[in-house]
Design a protein around this motif. Structure first.
Motif, PDB file in Angstrom:
ATOM      1  N   ILE A 651      58.687  60.884  65.888  1.00 36.78           N
ATOM      2  CA  ILE A 651      58.253  59.525  65.562  1.00 36.78           C
ATOM      3  C   ILE A 651      57.321  59.049  66.666  1.00 36.78           C
ATOM      4  N   THR A 652      56.094  58.750  66.304  1.00 37.43           N
ATOM      5  CA  THR A 652      55.119  58.269  67.274  1.00 37.43           C
ATOM      6  C   THR A 652      54.238  57.231  66.599  1.00 37.43           C
ATOM      7  N   TYR A 653      53.229  56.759  67.307  1.00 40.89           N
ATOM      8  CA  TYR A 653      52.297  55.771  66.759  1.00 40.89           C
ATOM      9  C   TYR A 653      50.936  56.414  66.568  1.00 40.89           C
ATOM     10  N   VAL A 654      50.302  56.107  65.450  1.00 44.32           N
ATOM     11  CA  VAL A 654      48.973  56.662  65.147  1.00 44.32           C
ATOM     12  C   VAL A 654      48.118  55.578  64.514  1.00 44.32           C
ATOM     13  N   ASN A 655      46.805  55.786  64.571  1.00 45.52           N
ATOM     14  CA  ASN A 655      45.871  54.977  63.774  1.00 45.52           C
ATOM     15  C   ASN A 655      45.835  55.608  62.397  1.00 45.52           C
ATOM     16  N   ILE A 656      46.629  55.058  61.483  1.00 44.47           N
ATOM     17  CA  ILE A 656      46.882  55.781  60.236  1.00 44.47           C
ATOM     18  C   ILE A 656      45.698  55.751  59.274  1.00 44.47           C
ATOM     19  N   ALA A 657      45.106  54.587  59.050  1.00 45.32           N
ATOM     20  CA  ALA A 657      44.049  54.451  58.044  1.00 45.32           C
ATOM     21  C   ALA A 657      43.585  53.009  58.036  1.00 45.32           C
ATOM     22  N   ALA A 692      43.183  58.544  49.038  1.00 44.12           N
ATOM     23  CA  ALA A 692      43.242  59.829  49.746  1.00 44.12           C
ATOM     24  C   ALA A 692      44.470  59.898  50.647  1.00 44.12           C
ATOM     25  N   GLU A 693      44.756  58.825  51.376  1.00 44.01           N
ATOM     26  CA  GLU A 693      45.927  58.812  52.254  1.00 44.01           C
ATOM     27  C   GLU A 693      47.231  58.827  51.447  1.00 44.01           C
ATOM     28  N   LYS A 694      47.219  58.173  50.302  1.00 44.67           N
ATOM     29  CA  LYS A 694      48.431  58.163  49.487  1.00 44.67           C
ATOM     30  C   LYS A 694      48.749  59.544  48.921  1.00 44.67           C
ATOM     31  N   ILE A 695      47.725  60.326  48.651  1.00 48.54           N
ATOM     32  CA  ILE A 695      47.953  61.679  48.137  1.00 48.54           C
ATOM     33  C   ILE A 695      48.328  62.636  49.267  1.00 48.54           C
ATOM     34  N   LEU A 696      47.602  62.547  50.384  1.00 51.61           N
ATOM     35  CA  LEU A 696      47.794  63.498  51.473  1.00 51.61           C
ATOM     36  C   LEU A 696      49.068  63.220  52.269  1.00 51.61           C
ATOM     37  N   TYR A 697      49.327  61.952  52.592  1.00 50.72           N
ATOM     38  CA  TYR A 697      50.452  61.611  53.461  1.00 50.72           C
ATOM     39  C   TYR A 697      51.589  60.884  52.744  1.00 50.72           C
ATOM     40  N   LYS A 698      51.436  60.690  51.441  1.00 56.11           N
ATOM     41  CA  LYS A 698      52.423  59.946  50.657  1.00 56.11           C
ATOM     42  C   LYS A 698      52.562  58.504  51.127  1.00 56.11           C
ATOM     43  N   TYR A 699      51.463  57.908  51.605  1.00 55.07           N
ATOM     44  CA  TYR A 699      51.493  56.490  51.929  1.00 55.07           C
ATOM     45  C   TYR A 699      51.774  55.694  50.662  1.00 55.07           C
ATOM     46  N   GLN A 700      52.400  54.543  50.846  1.00 55.18           N
ATOM     47  CA  GLN A 700      52.763  53.712  49.707  1.00 55.18           C
ATOM     48  C   GLN A 700      52.210  52.307  49.871  1.00 55.18           C
ATOM     49  N   ASP A 701      51.600  51.790  48.807  1.00 55.64           N
ATOM     50  CA  ASP A 701      51.287  50.370  48.785  1.00 55.64           C
ATOM     51  C   ASP A 701      52.604  49.592  48.710  1.00 55.64           C
ATOM     52  N   GLY A 702      52.637  48.431  49.321  1.00 53.42           N
ATOM     53  CA  GLY A 702      53.886  47.671  49.287  1.00 53.42           C
ATOM     54  C   GLY A 702      53.703  46.263  49.790  1.00 53.42           C
ATOM     55  N   GLY A 703      54.701  45.443  49.512  1.00 55.97           N
ATOM     56  CA  GLY A 703      54.635  44.030  49.885  1.00 55.97           C
ATOM     57  C   GLY A 703      55.724  43.640  50.861  1.00 55.97           C
ATOM     58  N   SER A 704      55.391  42.714  51.774  1.00 53.96           N
ATOM     59  CA  SER A 704      56.347  42.111  52.693  1.00 53.96           C
ATOM     60  C   SER A 704      56.592  40.672  52.258  1.00 53.96           C
ATOM     61  N   ALA A 770      72.005  42.334  58.888  1.00 49.16           N
ATOM     62  CA  ALA A 770      71.908  43.761  58.595  1.00 49.16           C
ATOM     63  C   ALA A 770      70.532  44.071  58.025  1.00 49.16           C
ATOM     64  N   TYR A 771      70.089  45.313  58.213  1.00 55.99           N
ATOM     65  CA  TYR A 771      68.817  45.780  57.667  1.00 55.99           C
ATOM     66  C   TYR A 771      69.051  47.077  56.899  1.00 55.99           C
ATOM     67  N   TYR A 772      68.399  47.169  55.748  1.00 56.13           N
ATOM     68  CA  TYR A 772      68.448  48.363  54.916  1.00 56.13           C
ATOM     69  C   TYR A 772      67.031  48.912  54.831  1.00 56.13           C
ATOM     70  N   SER A 773      66.880  50.231  55.060  1.00 51.67           N
ATOM     71  CA  SER A 773      65.539  50.814  55.109  1.00 51.67           C
ATOM     72  C   SER A 773      65.489  52.109  54.316  1.00 51.67           C
ATOM     73  N   ASN A 774      64.311  52.378  53.755  1.00 48.33           N
ATOM     74  CA  ASN A 774      64.010  53.649  53.106  1.00 48.33           C
ATOM     75  C   ASN A 774      62.683  54.143  53.640  1.00 48.33           C
ATOM     76  N   THR A 775      62.654  55.418  54.046  1.00 44.79           N
ATOM     77  CA  THR A 775      61.450  56.029  54.594  1.00 44.79           C
ATOM     78  C   THR A 775      61.155  57.310  53.825  1.00 44.79           C
ATOM     79  N   TYR A 776      59.868  57.499  53.457  1.00 43.27           N
ATOM     80  CA  TYR A 776      59.467  58.658  52.660  1.00 43.27           C
ATOM     81  C   TYR A 776      58.323  59.383  53.360  1.00 43.27           C
ATOM     82  N   GLY A 777      58.506  60.691  53.564  1.00 39.54           N
ATOM     83  CA  GLY A 777      57.454  61.531  54.110  1.00 39.54           C
ATOM     84  C   GLY A 777      57.077  62.597  53.109  1.00 39.54           C
TER      85      GLY A 777
END
Length: 825
Positions: A651-657, A692-704, A770-777
């Motif tokens: 787990i690190t930090y990157v300039n994702i897109a 392109a990022e969603k296909i290659l890295y499985k990035y997901q659009d989402g709302g906060s 409490a916090y509930y999280s889901n992470t997808y790679g």
């Protein structure tokens, strides 16, 4: 023996409320038997210098009447007091030789509130003998002033015993992410204290906000569209304004204890005279926080999959002494200086225990291990800041210089012990022991110069300024493993480093503001800035890094004032988000050997173009503010997780897109009557990534999404109650997390002429946070949960060291002499 069960909490709340209201009503009924109960106190000051005006003449009249009810003279400190007044509406007139007469209308004394501290009444120099008429309005808990949200902390029952960090989390538009970081409309804001930047590391800022008592805060200002000098901040600005004290000596002491294992001892003392004001705050707070978490990860391989689960619990103990000293000195009406010192210390002792379970594709457990992590150490930070302001003959023209210097240190000794077990929990005889010793040193300084000048064209204004800040950080990390053969610790250079980090930022800005017929307003400007950053490694596996970049960041605001109740504005701001030290630091966090965390010193800044449409409507008992936004964010900085060999994730930090953000938010309030007010906020941000990022890295659009509700109930001048509830969810490119509903209730009752204050605060009475999280790679999925014991009942006892109402020290003979002198003029 368990003395109190939380299942009994609803009954306790009902009893507290009924008792307080009955006590308040009983007191009012008793006092109604008296003919005259009302009290009005305050101070008379010079509007230019802020110094006290002695012997000012005060007349108190019934509203819409010419009959004088009472007259008085301010004492040598500018203080005055009217006592034994009948209920009703009053008008207060103040005059003094050389000053314009001032009138304060609509002061309403009643059974629910029969004493008023007007505060400072500032008299302006006499110009053409024009009088000034002000309609007095009681200060609500939350105000909307010129597009700025103001939280009047002194009006909150929750302020006594609470830290500044707790108060921030109870405000509209503000929430915190799963890591505890404070967010404004979903983004990290710039934190100011008394209009000055804090310039601290994230850990030092957290220690400061946790140790700064809420009762030392006058108000908190939230600016989603910051002023020109901070217009490039992508997350907005929060300005924390501390109390400066009244004329003469003022002191207060308080102590609080909570059921979750917390305690605070705090006192403040302030003095204010004609030229000088001084305030000191000293305190110590301790906490004992427990929590638990779990994680369920599915590892996906080309020919199979398996699962890796973990369960953990922790206990974190902290002790935080703090000291704040502040002095303001007025050389003359146009020259003012300030010096502030802030010191914080943090002693911590943390322990966590985790069980790891490996499950094969047949759902059979094939490996188990347990791990204990102990972390013990201390840290401190010291900060000195000073400012000097010189005003022109036109007081709107000024030049201000601000300088600050801070330094700090943090020592952290971490010990890890891991034992490996068979699936039936029988020890295998294999275990490992590791240690990590962190030592960090930091120092920094900054300079800011601002100049403001009114223009004769279209009631315009010119503003310019320049800043320079320098930050130095030295980190040493030594990692060792216990050798079983000779029972000695062997250094591990792969997990050790020694480096220096340096960052310098230089900025220069200029801007104009114009007012066209009190209907149209135009503000525009730009800031140019250069950033120099470097890493120099003495030891470690990273190479030296240096980066230098220039940016030009323009801004423009067009605002239309339709009338005093309705306005709208279009805003464009170019902003920058530089990577923080926590995101850059290459230290490998070995507390979880199966999920290794580390920073990335090669990160680039993230630039964004922000477009906002703001609408504000204030009418009578209600107000509402709405905002619609569209942001184009380049080189987004985000944490990123990947699955590597051995079933481990990095787990690190990157300039994702790049990212497109669509925002909508609203906050407002309604005053039901003089006793009950409500405020609320809601916001939603939708993040969109490239295909392109969603296909290659499985990035997901989402709302906060985030929402909150605050309410304040003040049935009498000795009892008040307030509360809040909030909920939030966060989206990132690899998943989403959400919190449960968190709540806070505060009760406050005052005894002995309001000098003794008893407070009761109830946090999360239904359920802990409490916090509930889901992470997808691309080759894993993770479901995780974390909870901390935020459920708490806190009792606070505070005592005002001096009387809130002081009788005028002038004798009747002195009063008559001054009145006769005034009548001659």
């Amino acid at each position: 023996m368990q003395i109190f069960k939380f299942s009994q909490l609803p009954a306790l709340l009902i009893l507290v409320t009924v008792f307080a209201m009955n006590s308040a009503q009983g007191q009012v009924r008793a006092e109604k038997g008296k003919k005259q109960l009302g009290i009005i106190i305050g101070n008379i000051l010079d509007a230019k210098t802020g110094s006290a005006i002695p012997f000012a003449s005060l007349l108190l009249l019934k509203q819409n009447d010419t009959v004088i009810i009472a007259s008085s003279i301010s004492d040598k400190n500018g203080a005055f007091a009217f006592q034994n007044l009948a209920f009703g509406y009053y008008r207060l007139s103040v005059k003094n030789v050389g000053y314009a007469q001032s009138h304060l209308d609509s002061i309403y004394l009643r059974a629910e509130r029969y004493d008023f501290n007007i505060g400072d009444i500032k008299l302006k120099p006499s110009v053409n003998n024009l009088d000034e008429v002000v309609v007095y309005s009681e200060k609500p808990l939350i105000q909307n002033v010129d597009g700025k949200m103001i939280y009047n902390v002194g009006e909150s029952a929750s302020s006594n015993g609470a830290s500044t960090a707790e108060l921030l989390k109870n405000m509209p538009l503000i929430n915190n992410d799963p890591n505890g970081k404070i967010l404004l409309k979903g983004k990290e804001p710039k934190i100011l204290i008394d209009d000055k930047p804090t310039d601290l590391t994230s850990q030092q800022l957290q220690d400061l906000l946790e140790s700064l008592p809420g009762s030392s805060i006058e108000k908190i200002e939230v600016m989603t569209n910051p002023p020109p000098q901070y217009a490039t901040e992508s997350g907005g600005v929060i300005n924390i304004v501390t109390k400066k004290g009244k004329i003469g000596w003022v002191g207060k002491a308080s102590i609080s204890v909570g059921t979750k294992g917390e305690g605070n001892l705090y006192s403040n003392l302030s003095y204010r005279s004609k030229k000088i004001s001084f305030a000191t705050n000293i305190g110590i707070g301790g906490s004992d926080l427990t929590g638990n978490s779990y994680s369920k990860r599915q590892n996906i391989y080309p020919d199979s999959s398996n699962r890796f689960n973990s369960e953990s619990n922790y206990r974190n103990k902290n002790l935080r002494p703090s000291l704040r000293l502040q002095t303001d000195y007025t050389f003359n009406p146009r020259s003012i200086a300030n010096i502030t010192y802030q010191g914080n210390v943090n002693y911590f002792d943390n322990l966590s225990n985790t069980q790891y379970t490996n499950i094969n594709r047949y759902d059979s457990v094939y490996k188990i291990s347990t791990r204990s992590n102990a972390s013990k150490g201390s840290g401190y930070s010291h900060s000195f800041s000073g400012s000097y302001t010189f005003k022109g003959k036109n007081l709107a023209e000024y030049i201000r210089f601000i300088a600050s210097y801070n330094w700090g240190k943090n020592d952290n000794d971490r010990d890890f012990f891991q034992q490996f077990l068979y699936p039936d929990y029988v020890p295998t005889g294999v275990d490992s022991t590791q240690t990590q010793y962190f030592n960090t040193f930091n120092k920094g300084y900054s300079f800011r110069l601002d100049y403001n000048k009114p223009l004769n064209i279209f009631k315009g204004n010119f503003s310019t300024g320049t800043t320079y800040s320098k930050y130095n950080y030295h980190n040493t990390l030594n990692t060792s493993f216990l050798s079983k053969t000779d029972s000695t610790f062997v250094p591990n250079n792969l997990l050790s480093n020694d480096f220096f980090f340096n960052q310098g930022i230089y900025t220069v800005r200029a801007g104009f503001a114009f007012n066209f017929n009190q209907k149209w307003f135009l503000n525009f400007g730009a800031q140019a800035e250069q950033t120099n950053m470097s890493f120099s490694f003495i030891k470690g596996n990273s190479t030296d890094v240096s980066n230098s970049y220039w940016n030009l960041l323009p801004n423009i605001t067009i605002r239309r004032e339709f009338d005093k109740t309705f306005n709208t504005a279009l805003v464009y701001r170019a902003s920058i988000r530089r990577p923080g030290l926590g995101e850059l630091n290459p230290n490998i966090d070995y507390s979880d050997p199966y999920n290794l965390r580390f920073g990335n010193p090669f990160l680039s800044p993230s630039l964004s173009d922000n477009f906002d449409w703001n609408i504000s409507w204030v009418k009578g008992k209600y107000y509402i503010n709405t905002s619609f936004g569209y942001n184009i964010v380049k080189d987004v900085i985000n944490s990123y997780r990947t699955l590597v060999g051995g079933g481990k994730t990095l787990i690190t930090y990157v300039n994702i897109a790049d990212r497109h953000e669509y925002e909508a938010s609203a906050w407002g309030g309604y005053t039901f009557n003089r006793w009950f007010r409500m405020n609320g906020s809601v916001g939603y941000t939708f993040n969109q990534y490239a295909e392109a990022e969603k296909i290659l890295y499985k990035y997901q659009d989402g709302g906060s999404f985030y929402t909150s509700v605050q309410y304040n109930f003040t049935p009498s001048n000795v009892f008040m109650m307030d509360g809040s509830a909030r909920f939030s969810s966060f989206a990132d490119p690899q998943g989403k997390s959400r919190s449960n509903l968190t709540m806070n209730l505060g009760f406050q009752y005052k005894f002995f002429d309001r000098r003794l204050i008893i407070g009761l605060n109830i946090a999360d009475p239904i359920r802990s946070q409490a916090y509930y999280s889901n992470t997808y790679g691309s080759n894993f999925n993770i479901e995780s949960y974390s909870s901390s014991n935020t459920r708490n009942i806190r009792i606070t006892v505070a005592y005002q060291l001096n009387k809130l109402v002081q009788k005028n020290i002038l004798t009747d003979k002195q009063k008559q002499a001054v009145l006769d002198k005034i009548k001659k003029h």
